[in-house]
Structure formats: C-alpha cells, structure tokens
Enzyme design. Structure first.
Site, mmCIF file in Angstrom:
data_model
loop_
_atom_site.group_PDB
_atom_site.id
_atom_site.type_symbol
_atom_site.label_atom_id
_atom_site.label_comp_id
_atom_site.label_asym_id
_atom_site.label_seq_id
_atom_site.Cartn_x
_atom_site.Cartn_y
_atom_site.Cartn_z
ATOM 1 N N GLY A 47 0.824 -1.213 0.000
ATOM 2 C CA GLY A 47 0.000 0.000 0.000
ATOM 3 C C GLY A 47 0.847 1.247 0.000
ATOM 4 O O GLY A 47 2.049 1.182 -0.263
ATOM 5 N N ASN A 48 0.225 2.363 0.264
ATOM 6 C CA ASN A 48 0.980 3.613 0.339
ATOM 7 C C ASN A 48 0.321 4.515 1.368
ATOM 8 O O ASN A 48 -0.715 4.170 1.932
ATOM 9 C CB ASN A 48 1.036 4.281 -1.043
ATOM 10 N N ARG A 49 0.910 5.694 1.613
ATOM 11 C CA ARG A 49 0.461 6.521 2.729
ATOM 12 C C ARG A 49 -0.614 7.540 2.367
ATOM 13 O O ARG A 49 -0.895 8.436 3.149
ATOM 14 C CB ARG A 49 1.673 7.216 3.357
ATOM 15 N N SER A 50 -1.205 7.418 1.195
ATOM 16 C CA SER A 50 -2.219 8.404 0.819
ATOM 17 C C SER A 50 -3.470 8.249 1.692
ATOM 18 O O SER A 50 -4.036 7.172 1.794
ATOM 19 C CB SER A 50 -2.592 8.222 -0.650
#
Ligand code: CTP
Length: 400
Positions: free
Chosen positions: A201-204
């Site tokens: 995933g990512n931090r958005s």
C-alpha cells in the site's frame, strides 16, 4: 465575511460554540445573537469570548446604533443553529420580539437554519408546514440528521455536526460555476493483496481527493468519487447529496471503476495513489517464515490508469493527474512533472513535494499545476480545500 450566528434554546447550543470557533478560525467576523432561552444553555460570556464581539439578545441594547437593522444589513450570511421548533414557528410567522427576530426580518443575506428537536416535534404537521413556508421563502434548511437525541431517543431531529453546517452554509455563497458538469475524482491509495493478511500500500489518506470532490459538489458539479481505502472520518467530508461514492481496493478495481465512470464525465481527476506493481498472485493462505515464501514476492506491473483514460478521452474531456515527488529541488521537481505530464498525455498535472513534513497524511498541501507546454499555470499552498479550489479554477480556465 460578516456572519451572524443565531442561537436558540436547545441543548445543541453547546455545539454551536464549536461552530462559531470554526468560522472564526476560517477568518470570518462573527456576531452571535442568542435568544433569551439559548442563554440558559450557554451563557453570554462564552459567546462573547468565542466570537470576540459583544453579545445581546434584545433590540433595546445599543439603541443608538439601531443594532437589529445594522446587523441585518451588514451581514453576508445568517446561520441559525440550533433552530428550535419554536424559533422555526416564529420565523415562519415573521415575529420580531427579540434581536434575532428583527435581524432575520431586516436581512437580505442568505439564511441557513439547522433544526434540532425531538422526532415528534420535527414531524408534527405544524413544524413541517413552517419548514415548507421557510423553504418557499428561500431559507436553506440544513438537516436535521438522524441519530441520538437528548433523553436516549433516536431518530430524525438531531442537529447536523458543526463542520457539516459550516461547509453547507458557506457553500451557499460559492459560485455555481460547475453546475451541470459531470466530474469523476479518484482518491486514497490502492492496496494490492499479498496474502489474506498483508498488502502493498501507500500513505495516501485520500484527503486531497475528498477535498476536490467536495469543492466540485459545492460549486454545482455532479461528482462520482472513486474511493480507494479511505478512512470513514476522512470520507465524511464527502457527505454531499451530489457526491456518489464507489469504494475500491486494488489498482485493477480502481481502473475498472474509473473507466466506467469516465465514460460519461466532462472532467476526470486522478488523485489516488496507485500501486505501480502488484504481487503476481495473492496467496490463498498466509505466507510464513517457516515456508520461506515471505522472502521474495514476485511482482507484475499495473496498467497506467490515467494514461489510458487520457488516450481514450474525447475532445471535450479534461484529464488531471497528480504527482507526489520527493525531489526537494523545485526546478528538478518541476522538470520531472513536465515530463510526467507529457508521458501521461494529461491536460493538467498537479505536483507536490512528498516527504516527512509535506504531502501525505497532512491537512495542508502545496502544489504547482503544470499545463500545456509545461507552463506553470498556478501555484498554491494552503489547506487541501484551498488547493482543491485552485485546481478547479485551473480546470475552469482550460475549459473556458
Ligand atoms: N497513476 C495511474 N495509474 C498507475 C500509476 C499512477 O493512473 N498505475 C496516476 C496517479 O493517480 C497520478 C499520476 O498517475 O495521477 C502520477 O502518479 P505517479 O505514481 O507519480 O506516476 P508514475 O507513472 O507511477 O511515475 P513514477 O515512475 O514516478 O512512479
């Protein structure tokens, strides 16, 4: 902006302290006009301290200034929160026995009311007839919500939350320059499953995309928000009758939802952070150290969704992409953004710096918007809502 907040005698008056705070924090000049009854719930010193203005309930104070007329004329917006059944009845009858009543009669500014009462009182034919009368006269009725009421009851009659009231009331003064425009916004970050318990995933957080959707809806657009893994409290800011939310998890789901929604859209904004790669296949069972399957995860590239949308876009359709870059040198970052805009074939690309202090998971943002030929068409730093406003202004300039 000069705003009058009328507070009437309901328990929800305590929430209006926060409402006034929000308006002051946003830079507005607020005059609170409570009714006598409202002061039994929250006292005059609180309203004066929080609004930084004198507070009276009566037309007989400050007579020399003819306060009721002066306030009514000077205000650009009136919010009555909470609005009790009694006040709604008085408004419908045009009664002017106190400062709030006279101010409401003297003003030509938009008036928004946030009803708060028990379900039975809200549903009573008298209240409903009064609400219909007020609506006919152009009063904006915000809510009420459905939820917990004083005394343990639950149902329609609960005052909307202060944030919702502020957003909806301020939206009354916004230009409706996107009326009839169909818009698709993607927001959040994709999650690519590795096994049943893990993902890439990512931090958005989705905040910027949600702000873009809310701004567009407030300016009259019909919005489809494709939400990738956005927390409920962030998504709450997209609670608008003209915003439809579709939830997705992975890049593949996001791509499918975007293609589907974009088919009938005038503007597409791709604010979601998409995983460039996904595991070749998601394991059916949890990968373990024991089996040695965790050490190496084979990846396969995801399609570039926005590039695909840009390629199949119609002549009139406008496509906006984002780029979160970690290059701290502004010139190098801009150059990279220019190349990215060309490569993706999009009309506008909003680039921001993403590091520990900027971008992801924060309330503020700073972006440059790159347009045709690599020109920097706008540069804005501020809240994500302010950034959203500038992005829509840039979109409107291209569409003009
Ligand atoms: N994007 C997309 N599909 C992808 C990856 C990104 O539609 N598979 C979109 C994003 O939503 C964003 C824009 O492309 O609007 C730029 O995303 P970014 O990750 O910066 O682009 P990449 O092409 O992945 O570039 P980089 O090589 O810098 O990661």
């Amino acid at each position: 902006m000069n705003i009058v907040v009328g507070v009437t005698g309901g328990i929800a008056a305590y929430k209006s302290v926060h409402l006034v705070r929000l308006l002051i924090k946003a830079g507005h000049e607020v005059t609170v006009i409570p009714t006598e009854d409202a002061l039994r719930f929250v006292g005059q010193p609180t309203w004066e301290a929080i609004s930084r203005n004198t507070v009276t309930t009566s037309v007989h104070d400050d007579v020399a200034q003819v306060r009721h007329v002066a306030l009514g004329q000077a205000t650009e917006l009136v919010i009555v929160a909470p609005a009790t059944a009694n006040t709604i009845a008085k408004m419908a009858a045009g009664l002017a026995a106190d400062l709030l009543g006279t101010t409401l009669l003297a003003t030509t500014a938009p008036v928004a009311i946030a009803p708060a009462m028990h379900t039975e009182m809200w549903q009573h034919p008298a209240t409903q007839a009064n609400i219909a009368t007020l609506r006919e006269r152009g009063v904006h009725v915000l809510g009420p919500g459905d939820g917990e009421l004083t005394g343990g009851d639950s149902g329609p009659g609960r005052m909307l939350e202060p944030e919702q009231i502020v957003d909806a009331a301020l939206a009354l003064l916004m230009p409706q320059d996107l009326e009839g425009v169909r818009v698709v916004v993607s927001a959040g970050g994709t999650r690519e499953p590795i096994d049943p318990v893990r993902f890439l995933g990512n931090r958005s957080s989705g905040r910027q995309g949600v702000a873009l959707a809310a701004e567009a809806a407030d300016r009259g657009a019909d919005v489809e928000l494709v939400a990738a893994n956005i927390a409920a409290d962030v998504l709450a800011a997209a609670g608008h009758p003209r915003i439809r939310v579709r939830s997705v998890q992975t890049a593949a789901e996001l791509g499918e939802a975007m293609r589907d929604a974009a088919a009938s859209a005038d503007v597409v904004i791709m604010a979601a952070a998409v995983a460039d790669y996904r595991p070749t296949e998601a394991a059916e069972h949890k990968l373990t150290k024991e089996s040695g399957t965790l050490e190496r995860i084979e990846l396969v590239q995801n399609e570039d969704i926005v590039a695909g949308l840009a390629q199949s876009a119609s002549e009139k359709q406008l496509i906006v992409a984002f780029a979160a870059e970690t290059l701290t040198d502004p010139d190098a970052r801009r150059e990279r953004a220019r190349r990215k805009r060309e490569r993706k074939g999009v009309d506008l690309l909003a680039v921001n710096l993403a590091d520990a202090e900027h971008g992801f998971e924060r309330a503020d943002n700073a972006v440059e918007i790159i347009g045709t030929g690599g020109a920097v068409v706008a540069s804005v730093a501020g809240s994500k809502r302010e950034v959203a406003r500038e992005i829509w202004n840039a979109v409107q300039n291209v569409r003009a």
